[in-house]
Design an enzyme around this catalytic site. Structure first.
Site, PDB file in Angstrom:
ATOM      1  N   LYS A  33       0.853  -1.195   0.000  1.00 39.81           N
ATOM      2  CA  LYS A  33       0.000   0.000   0.000  1.00 39.81           C
ATOM      3  C   LYS A  33       0.886   1.241   0.000  1.00 39.81           C
ATOM      4  O   LYS A  33       1.792   1.370   0.816  1.00 39.81           O
ATOM      5  CB  LYS A  33      -0.897   0.023   1.241  1.00 39.81           C
ATOM      6  CG  LYS A  33      -1.786   1.264   1.330  1.00 39.81           C
ATOM      7  CD  LYS A  33      -2.806   1.140   2.434  1.00 39.81           C
ATOM      8  CE  LYS A  33      -2.341   1.676   3.768  1.00 39.81           C
ATOM      9  NZ  LYS A  33      -2.206   3.139   3.829  1.00 39.81           N
ATOM     10  N   ASP A  60      -3.461   4.347  -1.925  1.00 38.38           N
ATOM     11  CA  ASP A  60      -4.422   4.783  -0.903  1.00 38.38           C
ATOM     12  C   ASP A  60      -4.448   6.301  -0.811  1.00 38.38           C
ATOM     13  O   ASP A  60      -3.831   6.891   0.062  1.00 38.38           O
ATOM     14  CB  ASP A  60      -3.975   4.135   0.426  1.00 38.38           C
ATOM     15  CG  ASP A  60      -4.814   4.533   1.626  1.00 38.38           C
ATOM     16  OD1 ASP A  60      -5.949   5.006   1.433  1.00 38.38           O
ATOM     17  OD2 ASP A  60      -4.325   4.365   2.757  1.00 38.38           O
ATOM     18  N   LYS A  62      -7.533   8.094  -1.166  1.00 37.06           N
ATOM     19  CA  LYS A  62      -8.855   8.483  -0.596  1.00 37.06           C
ATOM     20  C   LYS A  62      -9.431   9.733  -1.267  1.00 37.06           C
ATOM     21  O   LYS A  62      -9.636  10.768  -0.627  1.00 37.06           O
ATOM     22  CB  LYS A  62      -8.738   8.729   0.916  1.00 37.06           C
ATOM     23  CG  LYS A  62      -8.246   7.538   1.722  1.00 37.06           C
ATOM     24  CD  LYS A  62      -8.290   7.819   3.208  1.00 37.06           C
ATOM     25  CE  LYS A  62      -7.800   6.668   4.047  1.00 37.06           C
ATOM     26  NZ  LYS A  62      -6.340   6.445   3.985  1.00 37.06           N
ATOM     27  N   ASP A  65     -14.038  14.567  -4.125  1.00 35.06           N
ATOM     28  CA  ASP A  65     -14.183  15.863  -4.812  1.00 35.06           C
ATOM     29  C   ASP A  65     -15.439  15.772  -5.668  1.00 35.06           C
ATOM     30  O   ASP A  65     -16.197  14.798  -5.557  1.00 35.06           O
ATOM     31  CB  ASP A  65     -12.912  16.144  -5.657  1.00 35.06           C
ATOM     32  CG  ASP A  65     -12.653  17.644  -5.836  1.00 35.06           C
ATOM     33  OD1 ASP A  65     -13.624  18.389  -6.080  1.00 35.06           O
ATOM     34  OD2 ASP A  65     -11.497  18.059  -5.732  1.00 35.06           O
ATOM     35  N   THR A 120     -11.503   5.285  10.919  1.00 32.23           N
ATOM     36  CA  THR A 120     -11.518   4.712  12.276  1.00 32.23           C
ATOM     37  C   THR A 120     -11.061   5.748  13.310  1.00 32.23           C
ATOM     38  O   THR A 120     -11.245   5.549  14.498  1.00 32.23           O
ATOM     39  CB  THR A 120     -10.628   3.455  12.359  1.00 32.23           C
ATOM     40  OG1 THR A 120      -9.395   3.724  11.702  1.00 32.23           O
ATOM     41  CG2 THR A 120     -11.287   2.266  11.701  1.00 32.23           C
ATOM     42  N   ARG A 212       3.190  -1.351  10.729  1.00 31.78           N
ATOM     43  CA  ARG A 212       4.280  -1.501  11.686  1.00 31.78           C
ATOM     44  C   ARG A 212       4.578  -2.910  12.174  1.00 31.78           C
ATOM     45  O   ARG A 212       5.762  -3.228  12.380  1.00 31.78           O
ATOM     46  CB  ARG A 212       4.069  -0.527  12.856  1.00 31.78           C
ATOM     47  CG  ARG A 212       4.340   0.916  12.433  1.00 31.78           C
ATOM     48  CD  ARG A 212       3.677   1.918  13.345  1.00 31.78           C
ATOM     49  NE  ARG A 212       2.230   1.888  13.216  1.00 31.78           N
ATOM     50  CZ  ARG A 212       1.400   2.657  13.902  1.00 31.78           C
ATOM     51  NH1 ARG A 212       1.886   3.506  14.782  1.00 31.78           N
ATOM     52  NH2 ARG A 212       0.094   2.580  13.707  1.00 31.78           N
TER      53      ARG A 212
HETATM   54  O1  C5P Z   1       1.191   0.475  11.147  1.00 29.76           O
HETATM   55  P1  C5P Z   1      -0.247   0.063  11.036  1.00 29.76           P
HETATM   56  O2  C5P Z   1      -0.437  -1.440  10.886  1.00 29.76           O
HETATM   57  O3  C5P Z   1      -1.095   0.646  12.136  1.00 29.76           O
HETATM   58  O4  C5P Z   1      -0.699   0.701   9.647  1.00 29.76           O
HETATM   59  C1  C5P Z   1      -2.033   0.657   9.206  1.00 29.76           C
HETATM   60  C2  C5P Z   1      -2.155   1.360   7.880  1.00 29.76           C
HETATM   61  O5  C5P Z   1      -3.522   1.408   7.519  1.00 29.76           O
HETATM   62  C3  C5P Z   1      -1.671   2.803   7.884  1.00 29.76           C
HETATM   63  O6  C5P Z   1      -1.185   3.096   6.578  1.00 29.76           O
HETATM   64  C4  C5P Z   1      -2.930   3.577   8.162  1.00 29.76           C
HETATM   65  O7  C5P Z   1      -2.880   4.887   7.661  1.00 29.76           O
HETATM   66  C5  C5P Z   1      -3.969   2.759   7.409  1.00 29.76           C
HETATM   67  N1  C5P Z   1      -5.334   2.925   7.881  1.00 29.76           N
HETATM   68  C6  C5P Z   1      -5.719   2.674   9.181  1.00 29.76           C
HETATM   69  N2  C5P Z   1      -7.031   2.842   9.550  1.00 29.76           N
HETATM   70  C7  C5P Z   1      -7.938   3.260   8.657  1.00 29.76           C
HETATM   71  C8  C5P Z   1      -7.566   3.497   7.337  1.00 29.76           C
HETATM   72  C9  C5P Z   1      -6.244   3.334   6.981  1.00 29.76           C
HETATM   73  O8  C5P Z   1      -4.905   2.281  10.002  1.00 29.76           O
HETATM   74  N3  C5P Z   1      -9.192   3.367   9.016  1.00 29.76           N
END
Ligand code: C5P
Length: 232
Positions: A33, A60, A62, A65, A120, A212
């Site tokens: 992603k 990603d 998003k 517009d 979220t 992460r």
């Molecule tokens: O590091 P981590 O596993 O928390 O990363 C989750 C990824 O998913 C990040 O790129 C974050 O921006 C994205 N994301 C999220 N929650 C959302 C939409 C996207 O954590 N509702």
């Protein structure tokens, strides 16, 4: 659709991103992603470069517009040969339909199109008091997911904990792409509503988005393989 793990490449620039991808052996090409930070820092070139290395890409960005602008922007993104893109469902069904039209390539193919329902990071209280959306958060997510399905989209991004209600409302073919994934023994970081790859599979996610727990792991390749073993 075959379940898969998408690695969130949340790196500040090209060097760090490519150094991370170099950790994977040549036969192992994870779905990745690319988010706003990397895209805005490096531009379309980073997408071409990662694509040329053989990875599938979820871009990603998003989009949200007016329909005409989103349609034309999607035509540009689709030409980058990405595999998945997204929009905010709050942009309306008309905008989502325009996005879908814009994505169709001259050969008739197109990337998967996924909608963000409610981020979220938005609580029910903020949604109701600040955005004046009176319905509950669960009801809003299901309604936005239905709107996305009616507009012809392939699925939504949601919490893995919501994947079940989305499938119930929109059918099992409607895709759920779910971040908020943690191993049972790893730190939650700043995520609140989390679950493990194994549990996400049980609830019905089609794609888990993992950042992460893989990118910051001492051995990212081993962590990625653990996600695959638990989820796919
Ligand atoms: O590091 P981590 O596993 O928390 O990363 C989750 C990824 O998913 C990040 O790129 C974050 O921006 C994205 N994301 C999220 N929650 C959302 C939409 C996207 O954590 N509702």
């Amino acid at each position: 659709m075959k379940r898969d793990v998408i690695i969130a490449c949340d790196f500040p620039g090209k060097e760090a991103t490519l150094a991370f991808l170099d950790l994977f052996p040549s036969g192992e090409k994870p779905f990745v992603k690319i988010g706003m930070e990397l895209f805005y820092a490096c531009g379309p070139e980073i997408v071409r470069e990662i694509k040329a290395r053989g990875h599938r890409i979820f871009l990603d960005l998003k989009l949200h517009d007016i329909p005409n602008t989103v349609r034309k922007a999607m035509t540009v993104l689709s030409a980058l040969d990405v595999d998945m893109v997204n929009v905010h469902a709050a942009g309306t069904k008309a905008m989502m339909q325009a996005a879908l039209e814009g994505l169709i390539r001259p050969d008739g193919s197109r990337p998967l199109l996924i909608a963000v329902t409610q981020l979220t990071s938005t609580s029910e209280a903020v949604m109701q008091d600040e955005l004046l959306i009176g319905a509950g958060i669960g009801e809003t997510i299901v309604r936005y997911a239905r709107n996305a399905r009616e507009a012809g989209l392939d699925g939504v991004v949601c919490s893995p904990l919501e994947a079940g209600i989305v499938k119930e409302a929109c059918g099992k073919e409607f895709l759920t792409v779910t971040p908020g994934i943690r191993f049972s023994d790893s730190s939650a970081d700043d995520q609140v509503r989390i679950t493990t790859p194994a549990r996400a599979r049980e609830i019905g996610s089609d794609f888990i988005v993992v950042g992460r727990p893989v990118t910051a792991a001492p051995d990212p390749l081993a962590a990625y393989k653990r996600c695959i073993e638990e989820f796919v």
